[in-house]
Write a protein that holds these residues in place. Structure first.
Motif, short mmCIF file in Angstrom:
data_model
loop_
_atom_site.label_atom_id
_atom_site.label_comp_id
_atom_site.label_asym_id
_atom_site.label_seq_id
_atom_site.Cartn_x
_atom_site.Cartn_y
_atom_site.Cartn_z
N ARG A 116 0.84 -1.21 0.00
CA ARG A 116 0.00 0.00 0.00
C ARG A 116 0.86 1.25 0.00
O ARG A 116 0.56 2.26 -0.64
CB ARG A 116 -0.90 -0.01 1.26
N MET A 117 1.93 1.19 0.75
CA MET A 117 2.83 2.34 0.78
C MET A 117 3.41 2.61 -0.61
O MET A 117 3.53 3.77 -1.05
CB MET A 117 3.93 2.09 1.81
N ARG A 118 3.75 1.53 -1.29
CA ARG A 118 4.32 1.68 -2.63
C ARG A 118 3.28 2.30 -3.59
O ARG A 118 3.61 3.12 -4.46
CB ARG A 118 4.79 0.33 -3.15
N VAL A 119 2.00 1.85 -3.42
CA VAL A 119 0.96 2.41 -4.28
C VAL A 119 0.79 3.90 -4.01
O VAL A 119 0.68 4.73 -4.93
CB VAL A 119 -0.36 1.67 -4.06
N GLU A 120 0.74 4.28 -2.76
CA GLU A 120 0.59 5.70 -2.42
C GLU A 120 1.76 6.51 -2.94
O GLU A 120 1.58 7.63 -3.48
CB GLU A 120 0.48 5.85 -0.91
N ASN A 121 2.97 5.98 -2.82
CA ASN A 121 4.14 6.70 -3.35
C ASN A 121 4.05 6.85 -4.87
O ASN A 121 4.42 7.88 -5.44
CB ASN A 121 5.41 5.99 -2.93
N ALA A 122 3.56 5.75 -5.52
CA ALA A 122 3.46 5.79 -7.00
C ALA A 122 2.43 6.85 -7.42
O ALA A 122 2.62 7.58 -8.40
CB ALA A 122 3.09 4.42 -7.54
N ARG A 123 1.34 6.89 -6.66
CA ARG A 123 0.32 7.90 -6.99
C ARG A 123 0.88 9.32 -6.78
O ARG A 123 0.61 10.24 -7.57
CB ARG A 123 -0.91 7.68 -6.12
N ALA A 124 1.60 9.51 -5.72
CA ALA A 124 2.20 10.82 -5.47
C ALA A 124 3.18 11.19 -6.59
O ALA A 124 3.23 12.34 -7.04
CB ALA A 124 2.88 10.84 -4.12
N ASP A 125 3.96 10.20 -6.99
CA ASP A 125 4.90 10.46 -8.09
C ASP A 125 4.16 10.83 -9.38
O ASP A 125 4.59 11.71 -10.13
CB ASP A 125 5.78 9.22 -8.32
N LEU A 126 2.99 10.14 -9.64
CA LEU A 126 2.23 10.44 -10.87
C LEU A 126 1.67 11.86 -10.79
O LEU A 126 1.72 12.62 -11.79
CB LEU A 126 1.11 9.42 -11.03
N ALA A 127 1.13 12.24 -9.63
CA ALA A 127 0.61 13.61 -9.49
C ALA A 127 1.72 14.63 -9.67
O ALA A 127 1.53 15.67 -10.31
CB ALA A 127 -0.04 13.76 -8.11
N ALA A 128 2.91 14.31 -9.11
CA ALA A 128 4.03 15.23 -9.26
C ALA A 128 4.44 15.34 -10.73
O ALA A 128 4.79 16.42 -11.24
CB ALA A 128 5.20 14.78 -8.39
#
Length: 591
Positions: free
Chosen positions: A318-330
């Motif tokens: 889940r942490m990896r998914v949240e980080n990936a989403r943050a990276d996509l938004a960035a």
């Protein structure tokens, strides 16, 4: 026997004597009543007139004088012939009659008089001679001259232009009368050539100055500046158009491509993280497992329970998914910043290019104005303007001189008269005299009668009415009333008396008439078409109701009133209609 006859004769004689004595006594012896009746005034008798049937004609009668019609004073319209040499070798405008007009009949094409040895022709036409008719002249006066030449048998066109063919016909007319048409003199030809050369020289000078102006020697720097301004304007417009068509610069496109790659990488990383999270959340399916130890035989009736694994830990996925989403938004935010930066840069670049276009336009206008002002104020420009004025002035002088150059008709050599043949009635100049004003007075070849009538009678008159004139001999001529009032006044004639109006009559024929003869003129102002009943005007009585009537004598001294309608009145008689017949007698006066 004889005694008995004598006795009978005596008895008869006695009876006759007695009768005579009785008659005499009876005539002399009257009663008082008879004597009173004898002395009383006689009964007035009726004055009657017969009703007649005839045509009735109403006329206005006056006396007048027979003269030739339409007198017209003649003056020459200008010079006759070319300039006259004076004793010191110059030119003089002196015009002197060398042959005076002659009284009498004059026809078209005749020479009215001579001035300075040159002819003055009489031609028919309504347009007065008012200018020199020279080669190239055109107008109604030229067409009028051409018609006269054709009527006289000299031919020529009818174009209204004084051309070579018309000049040839005119030359033939002059030659037939023993004269030469007016030609340019040697001095005229020399002056014409001088003016022609002046025009040529002015045109050459103008061509030289215009060539120098076209080459722009004195405004060359300004022309170069204008060319550069035009080139700058073209470049600025081209750059602006290219910038408007181009959305991104190559640098912007590179940065946008990197941002798009980062977005895609972030999307892939997010997808992988979400897949790992999903895998972590789903437990594996249990399968048969071989056990190496002794086989345990389940006891009958005892359930067998399979072995289970504890739930997996998904916090890391889940942490990896949240980080990936943050990276996509960035990554998306970074791409947006790239686009904003590119848009701002484009707007700044377009504004700079538009400003460059405005600056180039201002420079172009300034360069054009500077060049225009320089050309207007430059010495070469002034020279060109002066040369053009010189050409115009030289041409104007040549054209003015050309109006009277070549075979021409001087204004005084032709007199146009409305009616020809005519008569020269009065000569106003003698041979040897200077021509200053009138030279003669001409009239038509037909007669006219000038007279006057009372103003009240003139109200009955209209031009075109039938008339007659009567000579002292009693001979009568038919005539026509030509004019009434001011139109009937003859130039130079006497004014009518106070309260009178002038009239003018034209006889139908002139044979047997003589100018200066006194005549009696009668103008028919009304007439009946057919014979009508007429009675004396005194026989018509107007009743109180306004109706007209006459007293008809139907028996001796016995009358009755008859109502009538009146018509034309003339010579003391009046036209009537009513219950009357020809031969009836109507009372004029009495009773």
């Amino acid at each position: 026997m004889k005694s008995s006859r004598r006795f009978l004769a005596g008895v008869v004689a006695g009876v006759v004597v007695i009768a005579a004595v009785g008659w005499t006594l009876s005539t002399r012896l009257r009663s008082p009543a008879d004597e009173a009746a004898r002395r009383a005034a006689p009964r007035p008798s009726l004055v009657t007139a017969a009703v007649e049937r005839r045509k009735l004609v109403s006329t206005v009668t006056t006396s007048g004088t027979l003269e030739y019609g339409s007198p017209l004073p003649i003056s020459l319209a200008g010079a006759v012939g070319g300039p006259v040499a004076d004793p010191v070798g110059g030119a003089s405008g002196l015009q002197r009659a060398t042959r005076a007009p002659r009284k009498g009949r004059i026809k078209e094409g005749a020479v009215l008089m001579e001035v300075n040895g040159r002819p003055v022709f009489a031609l028919r036409g309504s347009v007065p001679m008012h200018r020199t008719i020279a080669p190239g002249s055109e107008g109604d006066d030229v067409r009028q001259l051409q018609r006269a030449l054709r009527r006289l048998g000299f031919g020529g066109p009818l174009t209204g232009v004084f051309d070579r063919a018309t000049i040839a016909a005119l030359t033939r007319m002059y030659a037939k009368k023993g004269y030469e048409a007016q030609e340019p003199t040697l001095a005229d030809r020399q002056a014409y050539d001088t003016l022609r050369k002046a025009v040529q020289t002015a045109r050459e000078t103008l061509a030289t100055e215009e060539k120098a102006l076209d080459q722009g020697r004195d405004v060359l720097p300004l022309k170069v500046k204008l060319d550069n301004a035009e080139a700058d304007m073209t470049s600025a417009k081209r750059a602006l158009k290219k910038a408007e068509e181009q959305r991104l610069t190559p640098e912007d496109e590179t940065e946008l491509a990197a941002a798009d790659a980062a977005v895609r990488a972030a999307e892939e990383k997010l997808a992988a993280a979400e897949q790992a999270l999903e895998a972590a959340r789903t437990p594996p399916t249990p399968g048969p497992t071989a056990t190496p130890g002794p086989t345990a035989t389940p006891t009958s009736g005892t359930p067998v329970v399979a072995a289970t694994r504890p739930p997996a830990d998904t916090s890391v996925p889940r942490m990896r998914v949240e980080n990936a989403r943050a990276d996509l938004a960035a990554a998306h935010e970074a791409r947006g910043r790239v686009l904003d930066k590119a848009r701002q840069a484009r707007e700044k670049r377009l504004e700079e290019l538009r400003k460059a276009v405005r600056t180039a336009k201002e420079a172009l206008v300034t360069a054009r104005q500077a060049l225009r002002q320089a050309r207007q104020l430059s010495p070469t420009r002034l020279k060109v303007a002066g040369a053009r004025k010189d050409v115009a002035a030289a041409r104007a002088m040549l054209a003015e001189y050309a109006r009277a150059y070549g075979t021409s008709v001087p204004p005084g050599e032709v007199v146009f008269l409305t009616n020809l043949p005519a008569r020269v009635q009065k000569v106003s100049v003698k041979a040897g005299q200077r021509i200053e004003d009138e030279v003669a007075t001409v009239t038509s070849s037909s007669f006219m009668v000038t007279a006057s009538v009372e103003a009240a009678e003139s109200e009955l008159l209209r031009a075109g009415m039938e008339a007659s004139i009567e000579l002292d001999t009693g001979k009568t001529y038919r005539a026509t009333l030509t004019a009434v009032g001011d139109q009937a006044k003859v130039p130079g004639g006497e004014e009518p008396p106070d309260g009178a109006v002038s009239i003018l009559l034209t006889p139908a024929k002139g044979k047997g008439l003589k100018a200066g003869t006194a005549v009696t003129a009668r103008v028919t102002v009304g007439a009946t078409e057919e014979p009508v009943l007429v009675v004396p005007v005194a026989a018509v009585i107007t009743s109180a109701d306004g109706r007209a009537r006459v007293r008809l004598e139907y028996a001796p001294d016995r009358t009755k009133d008859v109502e009538v309608r009146t018509g034309l009145t003339a010579d003391g008689n009046v036209e009537i209609t009513g219950e009357l017949e020809e031969g009836d007698r109507v009372v004029v006066s009495g009773g």
